[in-house]
Design a protein around this motif. Structure first.
Motif: not given
Length: 676
Positions: A189-200, A203-205
């Motif tokens: 359910l976490d939208p960021s899981v489906y976004l793969a980029s260095p910036i993402t 941010v997640k870290f």
């Protein structure tokens, strides 16, 4: 690929781990499972997490996680906390919680919780707009809409999925197969899981570091305050998980909210719903001496008396908020609050044994007077009361030495083999030895030459203080000028029997007891939330007498457990057998087994009466006792008054240390110590 591996691992756990749905089984089923053991006292870890079937594996993983935290996570958190002030860390936390809206919404929907869905949606919309993307929480602060604090494990529990066996996994800490499944669903359910980029990823870290930094105080507290951190961690996880999955953390369930005026509540009344514990506090026992025999020296006129046990818990109100005041997180290298300026050192008491750790803070003046503090039973050197007393004395120009209680596992680990604390005459010899070594250490390393020394002790530490004072009157080795004893139990035999009595007044129906324990723990969490957020100060605590006894018994038995675990060298024994013994041992049993002290004895050697000559002839001490202290009685106060005379100050109320925060007592204490 990684997600598939994790999912397969979860399926494996669910397939081969016995499932126990403690949150959805009937009370009869719970009772059948949990009362098969004939323990005298409840095993909270087993009660809330079930049989620890993977204990050897779990302990190895727990130790691994502790090392990973110490050498990897904590240094990262220190750097993070030194870059961002506490307010920024809190804002990021709030924004992250706002982003977590889909997880909480899905959980509420699966639980068919319409009110939760409504609250979470309104909160999300409010905080995303007025709260600037969730950086602030106007939904709570302005509109008083509290978060439901849901997760997917709660939804799975509502769907009658059993929890499975307790597990400790690398980097994930405590969990169950059900909670792991919940985390998998939350990841989906976490939208960021489906976004793969260095910036993402960056941010997640950052969000992960920010979120996990809040765990450090608890991790440090557990590792430094308990002899067996694994056991207490398991207890806390089990109780918190049960509270969450039973929805006992819902604020309205406990009847505590921002509008609740605890200062104006009825005597001891608690607001409960849905068939929970109800009723007010019982009346005080009639133990006050008559005016013809003895009169109170300190009168606290506005004290809102409840029961002796509840009143004793009011020591939590004895605090100084400036102790931890700082713009920076406590992990930050820039944090220079009083608590962070206190140093830790260690001295070797017994060759081949662990060094004894103590804390201290020194004045710039090498000749400044020194205060040595001995805390209550089972407290470590960095306990809260030590900090409060320490700051009081430090602000008055004293250097401060904070020792732990001699009835504490760290003290026992530094002592010779066979040592068991509890007999004041023996204990005081080792207390003097430790104090002497600490003073020598500070003289050698900091060149202190104090012009005056004072010792202050509370409760069991006060007993140690008086016995040290008596020995010092015969052989002066520490050159202490004055001794202050606050609420010392006069007869330890009587005190330990009172402690045991409080622990024997619980219902034998463990299914009901489990819920009462969880509800009481949930109430404590709610109170601390209000206390921290609203500068909470109350003269009444919202507990029933039974709840207060449950809390104090839990705390006291944990302290006893730590001592026995250390004496028996728990790491080299079978923990299951050891905890079986601990859960069947009262304080009276401890005294008989380790001290050779039988309740059939008159208890003279374990009482202040053995100091009669010193109490009569010496003038360098002062004792404070409350008339309604539940660890003493009227006869004991009268006997002590005859021995100590005007060196004993009696307080009209406040029970056992429950008067510490009151101005009347503190003013008299300061007059006794500082003059004026």
């Amino acid at each position: 690929m990684i997600r598939k591996i994790i999912l397969l691992f979860i399926v494996f756990l669910l397939t081969f781990s016995p499932i126990k749905a403690e949150s959805v089984t009937t009370p009869e089923t719970i009772q059948a499972v949990e009362t098969t053991e004939s323990d005298k006292y409840p095993d909270y870890a087993k009660m809330f997490t079930g049989e620890d079937k993977h204990e050897k594996f779990n302990r190895k993983m727990f130790n691994l996680n502790s090392k990973l935290n110490k050498f990897i996570a904590k240094p990262v958190h220190i750097i993070w906390s030194s870059i961002l002030p506490q307010c920024c860390i809190n804002r990021i936390r709030d924004a992250y919680n706002n982003i977590d809206y889909p997880k909480r919404l899905a959980s509420c929907i699966m639980q068919k919780d319409g009110e939760g869905v409504k609250k979470e949606t309104v909160r999300f919309l409010t905080n995303s707009t007025l709260g600037l993307g969730g950086l602030f929480d106007p939904a709570d602060k302005i509109f008083k809409i509290k978060p439901t604090n849901e997760n997917m494990e709660q939804a799975l529990c509502k769907c009658k999925m059993g929890s499975g066996s307790y597990l400790v996994m690398p980097c994930l800490s405590s969990c169950t197969p059900r909670s792991l499944c919940g985390r998998i669903l939350e990841a989906a359910l976490d939208p960021s899981v489906y976004l793969a980029s260095p910036i993402t990823s960056i941010v997640k870290f950052g969000l992960m570091v920010n979120r996990t930094s809040y765990m450090q105080p608890l991790a440090n507290f557990i590792e430094t305050n308990y002899a067996d951190p694994y056991d207490i961690h398991k207890k806390l996880f089990g109780i918190e998980n049960y509270i969450r999955n039973s929805n006992y953390d819902r604020q309205e369930l406990l009847g505590i909210n921002d509008e609740t005026d605890l200062n104006n509540s009825d005597k001891g009344e608690t607001i409960m719903t849905q068939g929970q514990i109800t009723g007010g506090a019982s009346d005080l026992p009639d133990i006050l001496p008559s005016e013809s025999e003895i009169k109170p020296d300190i009168i606290i006129s506005d004290y809102k008396t409840q029961t002796p046990v509840i009143d004793s818990m009011k020591t939590v109100l004895f605090e100084d908020r400036s102790i931890n005041k700082s713009l920076w997180n406590e992990l930050s290298v820039w944090n220079r609050s009083f608590a962070k300026r206190i140093k830790t050192a260690a001295v070797t008491v017994t060759e081949g044994k662990a060094p004894y750790k103590f804390k201290y803070i020194l004045q710039k003046d090498k000749n400044a007077p020194v205060m040595i503090f001995y805390p209550s039973i089972g407290e470590g050197a960095g306990n809260h009361h030590s900090l409060v007393f320490g700051k009081m004395f430090y602000d008055a120009g004293y250097s401060v030495i904070m020792q732990g209680s001699h009835f504490h596992w760290e003290f026992v680990k530094s002592m010779p083999d066979g040592f068991a604390p509890g007999m004041p005459d023996t204990d005081s010899e080792y207390i003097r030895l430790v104090s002497a070594k600490i003073l020598d250490y500070l003289k050698e390393n900091n060149n202190i030459e104090p012009k005056e020394k004072i010792m202050v002790g509370t409760s069991f530490g006060a007993v140690g203080t008086l016995f040290v004072a008596e020995k010092e009157s015969k052989q002066n080795t520490l050159s202490v000028n004055r001794f202050i004893a606050i609420s010392p139990p006069v007869e330890l035999k009587y005190a330990l029997m009172q402690i045991d009595k409080n622990g024997e007044e619980f219902d034998k129906d463990f299914s009901e007891f489990k819920d009462k324990t969880a509800l009481t723990a949930a109430k404590i969490l709610q109170i601390y939330g209000v206390k921290d957020e609203k500068n909470f100060q109350a003269d009444l605590l919202p507990f029933t007498d039974k709840e207060a006894k449950l809390i104090t018994t839990f705390v006291m038995r944990q302290k006893l457990s730590d001592i026995i675990y250390t004496i028996e060298n728990g790491s080299k024994n079978n923990e299951n057998d050891l905890y079986k013994m601990i859960n069947n041992m009262s304080f009276r049993d401890y005294a008989e087994k380790y001290l050779g002290f039988s309740v059939n004895d008159d208890g003279f050697k374990a009482s202040l009466y053995t100091l009669s000559d010193f109490l009569v002839s010496s003038n360098n001490y002062h004792i404070y006792e409350a008339f309604d202290d539940y660890l003493i009685n009227q006869t004991q106060i009268l006997k002590l008054k005859k021995l100590a005379g005007n060196k004993l100050s009696c307080i009209n109320c406040g029970s056992h240390l429950g008067f510490l925060y009151k101005k009347e007592f503190l003013d008299e204490l300061k007059k006794t110590i500082f003059g004026g």
